[in-house]
Motif scaffolding. Structure first.
Motif, PDB file in Angstrom:
ATOM      1  N   ARG A 149      -0.347   4.880  -9.190  1.00  0.00           N
ATOM      2  CA  ARG A 149      -0.923   5.902  -8.310  1.00  0.00           C
ATOM      3  C   ARG A 149       0.125   6.565  -7.427  1.00  0.00           C
ATOM      4  O   ARG A 149      -0.165   7.549  -6.752  1.00  0.00           O
ATOM      5  CB  ARG A 149      -2.018   5.281  -7.441  1.00  0.00           C
ATOM      6  CG  ARG A 149      -3.281   4.936  -8.204  1.00  0.00           C
ATOM      7  CD  ARG A 149      -4.317   4.298  -7.313  1.00  0.00           C
ATOM      8  NE  ARG A 149      -3.976   2.933  -6.966  1.00  0.00           N
ATOM      9  CZ  ARG A 149      -4.701   2.162  -6.164  1.00  0.00           C
ATOM     10  NH1 ARG A 149      -5.796   2.632  -5.605  1.00  0.00           N
ATOM     11  NH2 ARG A 149      -4.334   0.920  -5.909  1.00  0.00           N
ATOM     12  N   LEU A 150       1.323   6.013  -7.390  1.00  0.00           N
ATOM     13  CA  LEU A 150       2.368   6.567  -6.526  1.00  0.00           C
ATOM     14  C   LEU A 150       3.039   7.775  -7.170  1.00  0.00           C
ATOM     15  O   LEU A 150       3.239   7.821  -8.383  1.00  0.00           O
ATOM     16  CB  LEU A 150       3.428   5.499  -6.229  1.00  0.00           C
ATOM     17  CG  LEU A 150       2.962   4.188  -5.582  1.00  0.00           C
ATOM     18  CD1 LEU A 150       4.171   3.320  -5.254  1.00  0.00           C
ATOM     19  CD2 LEU A 150       2.122   4.445  -4.344  1.00  0.00           C
ATOM     20  N   THR A 151       3.421   8.725  -6.337  1.00  0.00           N
ATOM     21  CA  THR A 151       4.199   9.861  -6.821  1.00  0.00           C
ATOM     22  C   THR A 151       5.643   9.405  -7.043  1.00  0.00           C
ATOM     23  O   THR A 151       6.067   8.343  -6.538  1.00  0.00           O
ATOM     24  CB  THR A 151       4.191  11.001  -5.796  1.00  0.00           C
ATOM     25  OG1 THR A 151       4.887  10.558  -4.606  1.00  0.00           O
ATOM     26  CG2 THR A 151       2.768  11.407  -5.429  1.00  0.00           C
ATOM     27  N   PRO A 152       6.426  10.183  -7.791  1.00  0.00           N
ATOM     28  CA  PRO A 152       7.835   9.808  -7.979  1.00  0.00           C
ATOM     29  C   PRO A 152       8.577   9.611  -6.659  1.00  0.00           C
ATOM     30  O   PRO A 152       9.385   8.678  -6.523  1.00  0.00           O
ATOM     31  CB  PRO A 152       8.398  10.991  -8.776  1.00  0.00           C
ATOM     32  CG  PRO A 152       7.227  11.502  -9.554  1.00  0.00           C
ATOM     33  CD  PRO A 152       6.056  11.351  -8.621  1.00  0.00           C
ATOM     34  N   ARG A 153       8.335  10.473  -5.672  1.00  0.00           N
ATOM     35  CA  ARG A 153       9.011  10.331  -4.383  1.00  0.00           C
ATOM     36  C   ARG A 153       8.581   9.058  -3.670  1.00  0.00           C
ATOM     37  O   ARG A 153       9.401   8.364  -3.066  1.00  0.00           O
ATOM     38  CB  ARG A 153       8.743  11.550  -3.507  1.00  0.00           C
ATOM     39  CG  ARG A 153       9.375  11.476  -2.120  1.00  0.00           C
ATOM     40  CD  ARG A 153      10.892  11.329  -2.222  1.00  0.00           C
ATOM     41  NE  ARG A 153      11.563  12.595  -2.372  1.00  0.00           N
ATOM     42  CZ  ARG A 153      12.875  12.736  -2.530  1.00  0.00           C
ATOM     43  NH1 ARG A 153      13.640  11.666  -2.563  1.00  0.00           N
ATOM     44  NH2 ARG A 153      13.412  13.937  -2.665  1.00  0.00           N
ATOM     45  N   GLU A 154       7.290   8.743  -3.749  1.00  0.00           N
ATOM     46  CA  GLU A 154       6.805   7.501  -3.133  1.00  0.00           C
ATOM     47  C   GLU A 154       7.416   6.281  -3.817  1.00  0.00           C
ATOM     48  O   GLU A 154       7.717   5.275  -3.169  1.00  0.00           O
ATOM     49  CB  GLU A 154       5.276   7.450  -3.203  1.00  0.00           C
ATOM     50  CG  GLU A 154       4.603   8.431  -2.248  1.00  0.00           C
ATOM     51  CD  GLU A 154       3.127   8.637  -2.545  1.00  0.00           C
ATOM     52  OE1 GLU A 154       2.459   9.316  -1.731  1.00  0.00           O
ATOM     53  OE2 GLU A 154       2.638   8.143  -3.581  1.00  0.00           O
ATOM     54  N   VAL A 185       5.483   6.316   3.524  1.00  0.00           N
ATOM     55  CA  VAL A 185       5.194   4.890   3.691  1.00  0.00           C
ATOM     56  C   VAL A 185       3.701   4.673   3.910  1.00  0.00           C
ATOM     57  O   VAL A 185       3.085   3.774   3.323  1.00  0.00           O
ATOM     58  CB  VAL A 185       6.010   4.298   4.853  1.00  0.00           C
ATOM     59  CG1 VAL A 185       5.561   2.866   5.159  1.00  0.00           C
ATOM     60  CG2 VAL A 185       7.503   4.321   4.516  1.00  0.00           C
ATOM     61  N   SER A 186       3.099   5.511   4.749  1.00  0.00           N
ATOM     62  CA  SER A 186       1.662   5.398   5.007  1.00  0.00           C
ATOM     63  C   SER A 186       0.863   5.619   3.729  1.00  0.00           C
ATOM     64  O   SER A 186      -0.112   4.899   3.448  1.00  0.00           O
ATOM     65  CB  SER A 186       1.249   6.418   6.068  1.00  0.00           C
ATOM     66  OG  SER A 186      -0.144   6.371   6.290  1.00  0.00           O
ATOM     67  N   SER A 187       1.282   6.599   2.928  1.00  0.00           N
ATOM     68  CA  SER A 187       0.596   6.876   1.667  1.00  0.00           C
ATOM     69  C   SER A 187       0.738   5.712   0.701  1.00  0.00           C
ATOM     70  O   SER A 187      -0.210   5.359  -0.019  1.00  0.00           O
ATOM     71  CB  SER A 187       1.162   8.150   1.038  1.00  0.00           C
ATOM     72  OG  SER A 187       0.526   8.431  -0.194  1.00  0.00           O
TER      73      SER A 187
END
Length: 213
Positions: A149-154, A185-187
């Motif tokens: 579920r994380l984006t590449p940046r996350e 970080v929060s995401s």
């Protein structure tokens, strides 16, 4: 068997009261909010608590939080949570400890009266009652990569967290602002279902999830 029921909809509360009474239960109290539920539980010490996930005033998680309080304060008390639809995080919270005398059912199941009453009996007898849709979604969640579920940046931010970088270190490595890192970080915490607690360090848990994936 005495029951305390918590449901903010008067119509549904009345229907459940009638159903439970017809099923041989004594409804000691039927209330409309989480605070009233906790007071009723303390007063009546029922065998079973039936509570809606979403309760006033915010209609978010007051019901499930009250159910968790009941589980902590009255370990032998049976608790069945009703939900309009599957909410994985709440089901996971409810089942994170002892899974005896606990149930998580969708409200649609209430219409199937014999099955619903059988589920209550199973919980009262020390077992667990999980709605089939809840089980299905939890199984899917267990099989899938928690990081998908994380984006590449996350993912980049989480990788740097796993390397031991502070937020300032991540700012330097990625050449982004402090506020951007805080949002990332929060995401990450939200997408990994890491809610704030008094006993767990979310940053550590996020890193462990990354290392175990």
């Amino acid at each position: 068997m005495r029951v305390v029921l918590a449901e903010d909809s008067l119509l549904i509360r009345t229907g459940l009261t009638t159903l439970l009474t017809g099923g041989g239960y004594e409804v000691a109290a039927a209330v409309g909010d989480a605070e009233a539920l906790l007071r009723a539980v303390a007063e009546h010490e029922p065998d079973l608590v039936v509570v809606d996930v979403r309760m006033p005033p915010t209609h978010t998680d007051e019901g499930i939080q009250a159910a968790l309080v009941v589980r902590r304060q009255y370990p032998g008390m049976a608790v069945v949570v009703l939900s309009q639809y599957v909410e994985e995080r709440y089901a996971t919270d409810l089942l994170s400890g002892d899974t005896s005398r606990v149930g998580y059912l969708l409200k649609d199941r209430v219409a199937q009266v014999p099955e619903f009453l059988a589920a209550l009996r199973r919980v009262l007898d020390g077992g667990t009652a999980l709605d089939p849709e809840v089980v299905a979604q939890l199984m899917v969640r267990r099989r899938r990569d928690p990081l998908e579920r994380l984006t590449p940046r996350e993912r980049d931010v989480l990788r740097l967290m796993a390397e031991g970088r502070s937020n300032s270190g991540i700012v330097t490595a990625l050449r982004v602002s402090h506020s951007a890192v805080e949002k990332y970080v929060s995401s990450i915490f939200t997408k990994l279902d890491l809610t704030p607690t008094d006993v767990d360090h979310r940053r550590v848990l996020a890193v462990l999830t990354y290392l175990n994936s």
